[in-house]
Design a protein around this motif. Structure first.
Motif, PDB file in Angstrom:
ATOM      1  N   ARG A   1     -16.249 -26.050  70.807  1.00  0.00           N
ATOM      2  CA  ARG A   1     -15.417 -26.947  71.606  1.00  0.00           C
ATOM      3  C   ARG A   1     -16.233 -27.894  72.491  1.00  0.00           C
ATOM      4  N   ASP A   2     -17.553 -27.759  72.423  1.00  0.00           N
ATOM      5  CA  ASP A   2     -18.420 -28.625  73.214  1.00  0.00           C
ATOM      6  C   ASP A   2     -18.557 -29.945  72.469  1.00  0.00           C
ATOM      7  N   LEU A   3     -18.013 -31.012  73.032  1.00  0.00           N
ATOM      8  CA  LEU A   3     -17.869 -32.214  72.237  1.00  0.00           C
ATOM      9  C   LEU A   3     -18.923 -33.277  72.532  1.00  0.00           C
ATOM     10  N   GLU A   4     -20.098 -32.822  72.876  1.00  0.00           N
ATOM     11  CA  GLU A   4     -21.203 -33.753  73.022  1.00  0.00           C
ATOM     12  C   GLU A   4     -22.401 -33.151  72.322  1.00  0.00           C
ATOM     13  N   CYS A   5     -23.096 -33.931  71.551  1.00  0.00           N
ATOM     14  CA  CYS A   5     -24.268 -33.373  70.858  1.00  0.00           C
ATOM     15  C   CYS A   5     -25.247 -34.504  70.543  1.00  0.00           C
ATOM     16  N   ASP A   6     -26.398 -34.119  70.005  1.00  0.00           N
ATOM     17  CA  ASP A   6     -27.397 -35.133  69.638  1.00  0.00           C
ATOM     18  C   ASP A   6     -27.083 -35.761  68.290  1.00  0.00           C
ATOM     19  N   MET A   7     -26.528 -34.928  67.385  1.00  0.00           N
ATOM     20  CA  MET A   7     -26.347 -35.429  66.033  1.00  0.00           C
ATOM     21  C   MET A   7     -25.116 -34.818  65.388  1.00  0.00           C
ATOM     22  N   VAL A   8     -24.316 -35.665  64.734  1.00  0.00           N
ATOM     23  CA  VAL A   8     -23.191 -35.170  63.926  1.00  0.00           C
ATOM     24  C   VAL A   8     -23.540 -35.428  62.471  1.00  0.00           C
TER      25      VAL A   8
ATOM     26  N   GLY B   1     -34.807 -28.535  68.787  1.00  0.00           N
ATOM     27  CA  GLY B   1     -34.222 -28.655  70.131  1.00  0.00           C
ATOM     28  C   GLY B   1     -33.045 -29.623  70.152  1.00  0.00           C
ATOM     29  N   LEU B   2     -32.712 -30.213  68.997  1.00  0.00           N
ATOM     30  CA  LEU B   2     -31.576 -31.135  68.944  1.00  0.00           C
ATOM     31  C   LEU B   2     -30.288 -30.348  68.711  1.00  0.00           C
ATOM     32  N   LYS B   3     -29.247 -30.753  69.402  1.00  0.00           N
ATOM     33  CA  LYS B   3     -27.964 -30.073  69.274  1.00  0.00           C
ATOM     34  C   LYS B   3     -27.154 -30.774  68.166  1.00  0.00           C
ATOM     35  N   ILE B   4     -26.742 -29.971  67.157  1.00  0.00           N
ATOM     36  CA  ILE B   4     -26.166 -30.571  65.938  1.00  0.00           C
ATOM     37  C   ILE B   4     -24.780 -30.001  65.668  1.00  0.00           C
ATOM     38  N   ILE B   5     -23.854 -30.863  65.224  1.00  0.00           N
ATOM     39  CA  ILE B   5     -22.555 -30.397  64.700  1.00  0.00           C
ATOM     40  C   ILE B   5     -22.449 -30.880  63.257  1.00  0.00           C
ATOM     41  N   ILE B   6     -22.089 -29.969  62.354  1.00  0.00           N
ATOM     42  CA  ILE B   6     -21.846 -30.364  60.955  1.00  0.00           C
ATOM     43  C   ILE B   6     -20.333 -30.364  60.739  1.00  0.00           C
TER      44      ILE B   6
ATOM     45  N   VAL C   1      -9.415 -31.374  63.222  1.00  0.00           N
ATOM     46  CA  VAL C   1      -9.749 -29.992  62.855  1.00  0.00           C
ATOM     47  C   VAL C   1      -8.532 -29.119  63.139  1.00  0.00           C
ATOM     48  N   ALA C   2      -8.084 -28.408  62.129  1.00  0.00           N
ATOM     49  CA  ALA C   2      -6.918 -27.526  62.252  1.00  0.00           C
ATOM     50  C   ALA C   2      -5.752 -28.257  62.926  1.00  0.00           C
ATOM     51  N   GLY C   3      -5.501 -29.492  62.480  1.00  0.00           N
ATOM     52  CA  GLY C   3      -4.364 -30.270  62.987  1.00  0.00           C
ATOM     53  C   GLY C   3      -4.584 -30.892  64.354  1.00  0.00           C
ATOM     54  N   LYS C   4      -5.764 -30.659  64.962  1.00  0.00           N
ATOM     55  CA  LYS C   4      -6.015 -31.219  66.304  1.00  0.00           C
ATOM     56  C   LYS C   4      -7.062 -32.325  66.221  1.00  0.00           C
ATOM     57  N   GLN C   5      -6.843 -33.379  66.991  1.00  0.00           N
ATOM     58  CA  GLN C   5      -7.816 -34.472  67.057  1.00  0.00           C
ATOM     59  C   GLN C   5      -8.892 -34.135  68.074  1.00  0.00           C
ATOM     60  N   GLN C   6     -10.135 -34.332  67.716  1.00  0.00           N
ATOM     61  CA  GLN C   6     -11.224 -34.132  68.678  1.00  0.00           C
ATOM     62  C   GLN C   6     -12.140 -35.358  68.637  1.00  0.00           C
ATOM     63  N   GLN C   7     -12.788 -35.589  69.745  1.00  0.00           N
ATOM     64  CA  GLN C   7     -13.738 -36.704  69.830  1.00  0.00           C
ATOM     65  C   GLN C   7     -15.112 -36.112  70.129  1.00  0.00           C
ATOM     66  N   ILE C   8     -16.095 -36.538  69.402  1.00  0.00           N
ATOM     67  CA  ILE C   8     -17.459 -36.041  69.656  1.00  0.00           C
ATOM     68  C   ILE C   8     -18.345 -37.235  70.018  1.00  0.00           C
ATOM     69  N   LYS C   9     -19.002 -37.096  71.147  1.00  0.00           N
ATOM     70  CA  LYS C   9     -19.938 -38.145  71.571  1.00  0.00           C
ATOM     71  C   LYS C   9     -21.327 -37.727  71.108  1.00  0.00           C
ATOM     72  N   THR C  10     -22.008 -38.612  70.410  1.00  0.00           N
ATOM     73  CA  THR C  10     -23.292 -38.224  69.821  1.00  0.00           C
ATOM     74  C   THR C  10     -24.281 -39.388  69.808  1.00  0.00           C
ATOM     75  N   LYS C  11     -25.565 -39.029  69.745  1.00  0.00           N
ATOM     76  CA  LYS C  11     -26.577 -40.102  69.685  1.00  0.00           C
ATOM     77  C   LYS C  11     -26.711 -40.654  68.272  1.00  0.00           C
TER      78      LYS C  11
END
Ligand SMILES: Cc1cc2nc3c(=O)[nH]c(=O)nc-3n(C[C@H](O)[C@H](O)[C@H](O)COP(=O)(O)OP(=O)(O)OC[C@H]3O[C@@H](n4cnc5c(N)ncnc54)[C@H](O)[C@@H]3O)c2cc1C
Length: 412
Positions: A10-17, A36-41, A156-166
């Motif tokens: 649920r943490d919506l900020e990362c270095d890379m999506v 050390g980079l925070k990644i969401i796939i 995701v699972a019917g919910k809209q999410q926003q991710i801020k990424t570099k």
């Protein structure tokens, strides 16, 4: 398999999506484990579904070295087909070009890996990467690029999410939505051919030879899998490929016997016959500020020679190296100047392989006598003139061109 980080994130900020959790996207995430980079796939399908694809790939020596560098090759190696010989031939013309392990002083010349074996190993590896999390199944609706960050809108699972990424990575395959959203144009063409891909069991005593037989209808790749099985990728004009798919098994195996030249003994079909249309495609650019494309999202080639996935794995390892270096030097990983290093390294190399596969397909799918004479002379030259033979072998095994540092391991 329990991937306890799936969906819970649920943490919506990362270095890379990374959009696309196929082999290329997950290879990139795995190669960045200690960055050390925070990644969401974000992967559109449930993980098990993404891994379940019934396809096998020729896996180059370079790809195996990259996976040794990451640290997952030991998991994959026991489950792959291994070949010590490669044979190239022009239909039933007797001049065969033979490559052997002694040519490279390696144990094998390559491997044949099933999609589920490789992708499951990568998914399990990522489950242990504290810096990487999944949003899966997730559907990207939009990406807004700004000077200092990008915002990815995902359902995701019917919910809209926003991710801020570099940085956003498009690893979402040939029909890349990320590429379309960024208005990145492509060049290329669709071939007049499709591939019929399937697995057979055979009775040949030796199962360590990869064949590429060039017929005027299109090339046929025969790749050894464990358990006296082979993955066959048989290129044909579209209508003939469809007909081969529909033929009853007895008639199909009879046709196959003819085209494999009886080299494999008795044959039994042990999978469905899947037909894939074939295309060549390269993006006009691989990067823009805050975006990089990797794998089939950036380029696709004819399956002759089994290069497509191997190029994507190389893209992923190269990009990981350049991002780690940039991050260590305090640079912004999404800056165009950083991403251009990746494009400059990979785009020309990929183009060379795309051109090579296109040349092979056109040159051999041709019955015009002057062309037949020239290519048979070419085969003779490749078989008998060592530098030519070594050039072709290094190209096929991925050992030609600048390799990423991850591949700096002892012989595989
Ligand atoms: C018949 C045939 C035989 C081949 N044989 C070989 C071979 O022997 N050796 C070889 O190296 N290559 C081979 N290739 C090429 C190889 O299949 C591809 O190059 C490779 O699969 C590309 O991997 P990728 O991860 O870039 O893309 P994909 O495998 O297409 O993965 C993309 C992933 O992104 C996900 N996705 C897609 N859209 C979205 C979205 N909007 N949001 C989130 N996720 C998304 C998908 O679910 C998928 O998991 C062959 C190809 C064909 C057609």
């Amino acid at each position: 398999m329990t991937l306890n980080k799936e969906i819970m994130y649920r943490d919506l900020e990362c270095d890379m999506v990374i959009v696309g959790g196929g082999i290329v996207g997950t290879t990139l995430a795995s190669a960045l484990k200690d960055s050390g980079l925070k990644i969401i796939i974000i992967e559109a399908n449930p993980l098990e579904v993404a891994a379940a694809r019934k396809q096998a790939y020729a896996f180059s020596l370079l790809s195996s070295r990259i996976y040794q560098g990451i640290g997952i090759w030991d998991k994959i190696f026991p489950h792959v087909g291994k070949f010590k010989n490669i044979r190239l031939s022009d239909a039933d013309y007797p001049q065969i070009v033979k490559f052997e392990t002694k040519d490279l002083q390696t144990d094998y010349l390559g491997y044949v890996a099933q999609h589920n074996v490789v992708l499951t190993a990568l998914q399990e590896y990522i489950a242990d990467c504290p810096n990487t999390n999944w949003l899966c199944p997730g559907k990207v609706n939009n990406v807004v690029y700004q000077d200092n960050f990008a915002t990815v809108s995902v359902e995701v699972a019917g919910k809209q999410q926003q991710i801020k990424t570099k940085l956003v990575i498009g690893a979402d395959g040939a029909k890349s939505h990320i590429r379309s959203l960024a208005n990145i144009t492509t060049r290329g063409w669709k071939y007049w051919q499709s591939c019929v891909a399937f697995t057979i069991k055979h009775t040949a005593p030796q199962n360590d030879i990869a064949f590429e037989r060039f017929w005027s209808t299109g090339p046929m790749g025969v790749l050894p899998l464990p358990g006296n099985r082979c993955q066959i990728v048989w290129t044909n004009p579209h209508a003939r490929a469809k007909n081969l798919q529909k033929l009853d098994q007895t008639a199909f195996l009879k046709e196959l016997q003819h085209y494999t030249g009886g080299l494999l003994g008795d044959l039994e079909l042990v999978s469905d016959r899947v037909v894939f249309p074939v295309q060549l495609m390269q993006c006009d650019r691989y990067v823009q500020s805050r975006l990089a494309l990797v794998g089939d999202a950036a380029h696709c080639c004819h399956p002759v020679g089994g290069q497509g996935l191997n190029l994507g794995i190389r893209d992923a390892a190269t990009l990981a190296q350049l991002l780690i270096e940039a991050h260590q030097q305090g640079e912004d990983i999404g800056a165009l100047s950083v991403l251009k290093r990746y494009e400059n390294w990979r785009k020309q190399q990929n183009l060379a392989i795309l051109g090579f596969t296109d040349f092979l397909d056109r040159f051999f799918s041709n019955n015009w006598l002057p062309v037949v004479i020239v290519r048979r002379l070419g085969l003779w030259i490749m078989a008998n003139i060592k530098p030519m033979k070594m050039f072709a072998l290094k190209l096929m095994t991925g050992l030609k061109g600048k390799a990423p540092k991850l591949a700096d391991v002892a012989n595989s």
